[in-house]
Design a protein around this motif. Structure first.
Motif, mmCIF file in Angstrom:
data_model
loop_
_atom_site.group_PDB
_atom_site.id
_atom_site.type_symbol
_atom_site.label_atom_id
_atom_site.label_comp_id
_atom_site.label_asym_id
_atom_site.label_seq_id
_atom_site.Cartn_x
_atom_site.Cartn_y
_atom_site.Cartn_z
ATOM 1 N N GLY A 1 12.323 -21.170 -48.891
ATOM 2 C CA GLY A 1 11.442 -20.441 -48.002
ATOM 3 C C GLY A 1 10.448 -19.546 -48.701
ATOM 4 O O GLY A 1 9.588 -18.947 -48.046
ATOM 5 N N GLN B 1 12.454 -28.624 -41.654
ATOM 6 C CA GLN B 1 11.406 -28.802 -42.662
ATOM 7 C C GLN B 1 11.342 -27.604 -43.598
ATOM 8 O O GLN B 1 11.327 -27.759 -44.828
ATOM 9 N N ARG B 2 11.324 -26.399 -43.038
ATOM 10 C CA ARG B 2 11.111 -25.185 -43.834
ATOM 11 C C ARG B 2 12.291 -24.867 -44.741
ATOM 12 O O ARG B 2 12.130 -24.619 -45.946
ATOM 13 N N TRP B 3 13.491 -24.830 -44.169
ATOM 14 C CA TRP B 3 14.645 -24.333 -44.909
ATOM 15 C C TRP B 3 15.465 -25.428 -45.581
ATOM 16 O O TRP B 3 16.204 -25.153 -46.526
ATOM 17 N N ASP C 1 12.418 -25.761 -38.672
ATOM 18 C CA ASP C 1 13.271 -25.136 -39.671
ATOM 19 C C ASP C 1 14.024 -26.149 -40.524
ATOM 20 O O ASP C 1 14.407 -25.848 -41.656
#
Length: 340
Positions: free
Chosen positions: A339, A204-206, A202
């Motif tokens: 995202g 990385q993702r958010w 997360d």
């Protein structure tokens, strides 16, 4: 678009919602989830000229405009008064969460921001086992594990919230709302592995961190001092970290908590994993109370919250601090954008 749940109606959540609308245009469309009558009463009590725009079913929220607060209505079960808790409104609080979660799952909202609730009221109303927003969202979304993380404002969030600041301190928790005597038993190698994988993914993702570096606290003083002050580091934490390093995760530790939170050890670190609530959060709140936000990682949706409680003594007085909510909104908007 973000759904803002108003939290405990006797607390400062309704104050913050109307203050946000009165204070300027936020970086996203914000729809409050709460009782429109309560919000109008609180705006009047605070002397704020805020128009409460109750949305009909299926009605699209208007574009953000200063002084206008769109609301997805959830009726109170009992009249609310600042500072006066009422267990009759526990189901109202939970319903606001359900409405916001549903809006995110159906694509009507891109994320949710939560004002503080009062866990004692919800427990006293008969919701046995309720421990907070984090676990409620976990169960509602049907995921096995979530991670509570608090973060101070980065330069972007600081500009949005009107605060100075250049770097973010992010502190995630291996355990959340547990009595201290239960913490050691709750920390297992499989649990740490799951939590650290979520934290890594997360970030990385958010947060757009391509190669996260995570520092991990030990549980015991001096990180166990080679087993002389406890064996949890040797038997549980170190084996878990070694297995994850073999998968490519960049992990430092376990490190003594009393030295990890120093500039030298935090340099280049994207997040810290603390073993329990009061190991990591006092440091974060000292560094940035009022300009930090709470984030739930591991969910299929964006959720941020304020870094404080219901502040019953401040409700209706006009002395509530809007800073943390503004950071939470700015952070949720940024996360939702990443995202997509």
């Amino acid at each position: 678009m973000l759904a803002l749940t108003c939290g405990e109606p006797a607390g400062i959540g309704p104050d913050l919602a109307v203050m946000l609308a009165a204070g300027g245009v936020p970086p996203a469309r914000v729809v409050a989830v709460g009782d429109p009558v309560l919000l109008a009463e609180r705006a009047t009590l605070l002397g704020l000229g805020v128009e409460i725009h109750t949305l009909a079913p299926g009605e699209s929220p208007p574009l953000p405009r200063r002084g206008v607060l769109p609301v997805w209505p959830v009726a109170l079960r009992s009249a609310a008064h600042p500072g006066c808790l009422d267990v009759a409104n526990a189901d109202h609080v939970l319903e606001t969460l359900d409405v916001a979660i549903d809006a995110c799952q159906r694509g009507r909202a891109d994320g949710m921001v939560t004002a503080p609730l009062h866990k004692g009221v919800i427990l006293d109303a008969g919701h046995v086992g309720f421990t907070g927003h984090t676990e409620y969202l976990r169960d509602a979304c049907g995921v096995q594990e979530v991670v509570m993380m608090l973060a101070t404002d980065s330069a972007l969030h600081a500009r949005e919230a009107g605060w100075p600041g250049e770097t973010a301190l992010r502190v995630a928790l291996a355990t959340t709302h547990l009595p201290l005597r239960e913490v050691a038993d709750a920390i297992t190698a499989p649990r740490l592995e799951r939590l650290l994988r979520i934290l890594h993914a997360d970030l990385q993702r958010w947060f757009g961190v391509s190669a996260p570096r995570i520092a991990v606290c030990g549980l015991n003083p001096h990180a166990g001092e080679g087993g002389h002050l406890g064996r949890e580091e040797l038997d549980v934490i170190i084996p878990a970290l070694e297995g994850l390093r073999a998968e490519g995760l960049a992990l430092d530790g376990p490190l003594p908590a009393d030295t990890l939170f120093t500039p030298r050890h935090l340099e280049g670190v994207d997040a810290v994993l603390a073993m329990y609530h009061d190991q990591g959060l006092p440091v974060l709140k000292y560094a940035g109370f009022g300009r930090a936000a709470n984030i739930t990682l591991g969910l299929p949706l964006v959720r941020t919250s304020v870094d404080h409680g219901t502040a019953l003594d401040l409700a209706g007085t006009g002395r509530a601090d809007l800073g943390s909510l503004r950071v939470a909104v700015a952070l949720a908007a940024e996360m939702a954008g990443r995202g997509v």
